[in-house]
Each structure stands twice: as structure tokens, then as C-alpha cells.
Design an enzyme around this catalytic site. Structure first.
Site, PDB file in Angstrom:
ATOM      1  N   SER A   1       0.816  -1.215   0.000  1.00 33.63           N
ATOM      2  CA  SER A   1       0.000   0.000   0.000  1.00 33.63           C
ATOM      3  C   SER A   1       0.852   1.269   0.000  1.00 33.63           C
ATOM      4  O   SER A   1       1.570   1.537  -0.962  1.00 33.63           O
ATOM      5  CB  SER A   1      -0.959  -0.044   1.193  1.00 33.63           C
ATOM      6  OG  SER A   1      -1.911   0.980   1.131  1.00 33.63           O
TER       7      SER A   1
ATOM      8  N   LYS B   1      -0.635  -4.289  -3.141  1.00 29.76           N
ATOM      9  CA  LYS B   1      -1.938  -3.697  -2.795  1.00 29.76           C
ATOM     10  C   LYS B   1      -1.989  -2.288  -3.366  1.00 29.76           C
ATOM     11  O   LYS B   1      -1.436  -1.359  -2.796  1.00 29.76           O
ATOM     12  CB  LYS B   1      -2.149  -3.669  -1.279  1.00 29.76           C
ATOM     13  CG  LYS B   1      -3.506  -3.066  -0.890  1.00 29.76           C
ATOM     14  CD  LYS B   1      -3.639  -2.921   0.606  1.00 29.76           C
ATOM     15  CE  LYS B   1      -4.960  -2.248   0.960  1.00 29.76           C
ATOM     16  NZ  LYS B   1      -5.036  -0.861   0.438  1.00 29.76           N
TER      17      LYS B   1
ATOM     18  N   ASP C   1      10.322   5.401 -10.098  1.00 29.19           N
ATOM     19  CA  ASP C   1       9.967   6.043 -11.368  1.00 29.19           C
ATOM     20  C   ASP C   1      10.713   7.355 -11.570  1.00 29.19           C
ATOM     21  O   ASP C   1      11.078   7.696 -12.703  1.00 29.19           O
ATOM     22  CB  ASP C   1       8.461   6.302 -11.420  1.00 29.19           C
ATOM     23  CG  ASP C   1       7.668   5.057 -11.790  1.00 29.19           C
ATOM     24  OD1 ASP C   1       8.286   3.984 -11.911  1.00 29.19           O
ATOM     25  OD2 ASP C   1       6.435   5.156 -11.945  1.00 29.19           O
TER      26      ASP C   1
END
Length: 443
Positions: free
Chosen positions: A313, A338, A324
Site C-alpha cells: 500500500s 496492494k 519512477d
């Protein structure tokens, strides 16, 4: 105004048990608001009926309600039946949506604030079984050696087969000082094991920091709570009190997640520009996008992010954003996966829905849901074992009259022992040192 029909023109109503007038009035009062809420928008074509209220299914629900009221071995009140129905509706949507009664709602509020009673374990459902997502640091669960992916077969004498997440949490909570026995099965093991834990008041400090070596810091986040962002900033300031860092390990292993805004704040501490995360859902207010600002606490520190199968999460949001944005090297093993957002929707003062309303995506558009974050450098959990020599080699310390060292042997030995016990952490430190060596050679 739409009206709720108990008979149905397709003939199926003739095979159904007739409803008593009293129950018909009671269910009408209960289900008419549902009909009003579920009524379709004005149709644009006469044959568009796919959004019509499913009268047959509502009639079936009413008949189940009636049969329970008339025939169940013990009398059950209407409120209990309706609460159970709400639990069933939500539990069948996904593993993270649920109905929160007064006790569960209070437990959720306590856990996000960092204090609650229990054994310190985050659980989820995988393949229909109650599964450990992660034990929380410095709690009975972590001290007893529970691990991510352990499957809980029994809680005390109660089998968990078919048990809801909320039921499992309720059974594991209790008064401090009382014992609880968990029967678990671990991947790679043939037989279950019993673990007895003593409940205690769980007070979690979500952020811890330390120095791994001169100039190299360590920042551990065990879960994301309301104050985690501020705690990270304070910890980074303390780590840099003696001068700028040459490298930092951000440890998100066995972090089950938590508050979305806290994850954004933590990522923002390392990023000075660009998107951190965005969400997409059916409702307009569920589509959000979060960006970093220039007031960055640690903008230039070489960074290694540690993750594993217990990172979920909000922890995956941070790892995905830093990966990224090429802000750090993600190391360890693949995360939990998740990638959904739960919104808490209060129902009155003491009850609420925890409802999945959106999926979140990393800055590059990757969905984490059921995929997880894949590390840039995979390093499995292990322990470094140093081979023993045969005692024939001679070192400087063996020579009679050798000069003594600088007095830091004990400190160095303690650090080396820690890194041997945590192979992933040792490799993260080695990588940071290697990056600095390469950077110096480029100058």
C-alpha cells in the site's frame, strides 16, 4: 415516485413464499430508500433497462429475511440481520472493503494514530485464508518471529476457514496481559506450528533512524500514520546534524502501509519536482494527483530503498515514486501488490464503511494492484556466514608486539554483527559505498 413491487410479472413470484403483511410493511420501510437510491437516471431509449432496480433479487433478499425471522432456531432482531447483510455486501467486494461497527471503527482510528491493543500484526486475505501481511516492529508478533505470508489456521481454538478479516482482528485483540495462541503454516514447511503471544498495548513509533557507518544513515518506517511525514523530516535533520550524508538506506520492509497523505509527505522529503502518485476511480473526488514541491529535506542524498513481500500500500507508493523518478535504487524482493485506495465513510457517529474507491498508480502509470513493485536489484533475505579458516594464516594482530588500533574495535564489531544478521541491509550499505566510489572517480 418509484414503488417497490413484491410480485414480478415473469411468473417467478408464484413459486415464492408469501410475505406477511407486517413483514411486508417493515421491509418496505427498509428497502424503499434503497429503491430510491438505486433508481436509474432518466432513460434515453425505451429499451435501456440495464440500470433498473433488480426487483427479483430484492424480493429474494426479503424472503431470506422472512425465513430467518420465522424459522431460525433462535430469535434474531432486525438490526443484527441488517448489520450482517451489510458485512456480507462489503466483504464480497474485495478483501479490503468492510463494514465497521463501533468497536471496529474505534480500532481503526486508534491504529492510524499509533496506539492500540493487541499483538501487533497486520493481516489480510489471500486465497480465502487469513494471511500475515507483516508484524509491526517491537511488538509481540515481531518478537515471536511471525513473518509476512504466514497463514493463520487457528486463533486459539477457532479455525479461520471462512472467517472474515474483521472477525480475525476482533479475536486477536484483547486485554493487555492475556495470552493468545496462533496456529500458523509457513511456506516451505510441512507442519503447522503453534505460537503463543501475550497481548499488550501497542504503541508504535513509525519512524526510527540510526547510523550504519560514518556518513551513512538508516531510516526505518514501520507503517504510515498521521504524523509519519513530520517524523521523517525530524529524523533526517538529526542524521545530518554532524554533516551531510554520503548515503541513506530507507527501509520499508514489512511496512503494511497506512495513511495515503503520509506516503505523499515521505516521498516529498526526497523529491523536489514531479508527480508522486495519482488515483483513478468512478467518483470525481476519487481522482486525485499528488506532486512534490521544492522544499525537499533530503534532495541530493544517494538513496537505497529496501522492500520485501511485506511492503504494501503506502509503502509501495513511496517505493514506486522514488523508482519512477530515478531518485533511488530499490533493493530487496517484490512487494505485496496492494494498489487500491480505501475511503472511510462515517455512518452516523459510531459506524462507518471502509470502501475501496480507487486504484493508485505510480508516476509512470504503473498499477501496483496485484503486481507489486519489482526491485531494481533483487536481494533475498539471508544471513552472511563467514567461513572459518584453519587457523594457519598469520595476521598483523597475531604478531607479538603489534601496534594497537584506534579503540573502535567494539563499535565496528557490533556493526558487522548487525550487517551479518541482515544481509539485505548489508548489501544496501555496500551499494551506497560503491556509488560514492564511482562518483569520486568521475570527478
Amino acid at each position: 415516485m418509484p414503488t417497490l413491487c413484491w410480485a414480478h410479472s415473469n411468473g417467478t413470484a408464484r413459486d415464492r413464499m408469501p410475505l406477511s403483511p407486517t413483514l411486508r410493511r417493515r421491509l418496505g420501510a427498509i428497502l424503499l430508500p434503497i429503491a430510491l437510491l438505486a433508481a436509474p437516471l432518466p432513460v434515453v431509449a425505451a429499451n435501456e433497462t440495464e440500470d433498473d432496480l433488480p426487483v427479483a433479487e430484492i424480493q429474494a433478499f426479503a424472503e431470506v429475511f422472512e425465513r430467518i425471522k420465522r424459522a431460525y432456531v433462535e430469535e434474531v432482531d432486525d438490526a443484527t440481520l441488517l448489520h450482517n447483510a451489510m458485512r456480507g455486501m462489503l466483504s464480497e467486494l474485495d478483501p479490503h472493503s468492510s463494514y465497521l461497527d463501533a468497536e471496529a471503527y474505534e480500532n481503526l482510528r486508534e491504529s492510524t494514530q499509533g496506539e492500540f491493543g493487541g499483538v501487533g500484526i497486520e493481516v489480510g486475505k489471500r486465497d480465502g485464508q487469513i494471511t500475515v501481511i507483516t508484524p509491526i516492529d517491537d511488538t509481540p508478533a515481531s518478537r515471536a518471529g511471525l513473518q509476512a505470508q504466514d497463514t493463520i489456521l487457528r486463533i486459539n481454538d477457532t479455525p479461520t476457514e471462512g472467517m472474515s478479516l474483521q472477525e480475525a482482528v476482533d479475536l486477536m485483540r484483547g486485554d493487555p496481559g492475556t495470552d493468545i495462541r496462533l496456529t500458523i503454516i509457513r511456506q516451505g514447511e510441512d507442519a503447522p506450528r503453534n505460537i503463543t503471544l501475550e497481548r499488550e498495548v501497542i504503541r508504535t513509533q513509525s519512524v526510527k533512524s540510526d547510523t550504519l557507518a560514518p556518513g551513512y544513515g538508516y531510516l526505518r518506517i514501520s507503517q504510515f500514520q498521521a504524523r509519519t511525514g513530520d517524523q521523517v523530516v525530524n529524523a533526517l535533520n538529526e542524521l545530518t546534524d554532524d554533516g551531510p550524508l554520503q548515503g541513506l538506506v530507507l527501509d520499508l520492509r514489512n511496512n503494511p502501509g497506512g495513511v495515503l497523505q503520509a506516503a505523499v509527505d515521505v516521498a516529498d522529503a526526497f523529491l523536489d519536482d514531479g508527480r508522486i502518485v495519482y488515483t483513478e476511480g468512478r467518483l470525481a473526488d476519487s481522482e486525485l494527483s499528488f506532486y512534490a514541491n521544492r522544499a525537499t529535506t533530503a534532495p541530493d542524498v544517494p538513496l537505497v530503498v529496501l522492500i520485501n513481500g511485506g511492503s504494501a500500500s503506502a509503502a509501495e507508493i513511496v517505493a514506486g515514486a522514488l523508482q519512477d523518478q530515478r531518485r533511488g535504487v530499490v533493493m530487496g524482493t517484490e512487494s505485496f501488490g496492494k494498489g487500491s485506495v480505501q475511503q472511510i465513510m462515517p455512518l452516523g457517529e459510531n459506524e462507518a464503511l471502509k470502501l475501496t474507491t480507487a486504484r493508485y498508480f505510480t508516476p509512470s502509470g504503473r498499477s501496483i494492484q496485484a503486481q507489486g513493485i519489482k526491485p531494481d536489484v533483487e536481494v533475498v533475505r539471508g544471513r552472511l556466514e563467514v567461513a572459518q579458516d584453519n587457523g594457519l594464516r598469520v595476521r598483523e594482530a597475531d604478531l607479538e608486539g603489534h601496534l594497537s588500533g584506534n579503540g573502535k574495535d567494539a563499535e565496528s564489531g557490533e556493526l558487522n554483527a548487525r550487517l551479518r544478521d541482515d544481509y539485505q541491509l548489508g548489501e544496501a550499505l555496500n551499494l551506497l559505498k560503491a556509488l560514492n566510489v564511482l562518483d569520486e572517480r568521475k570527478r
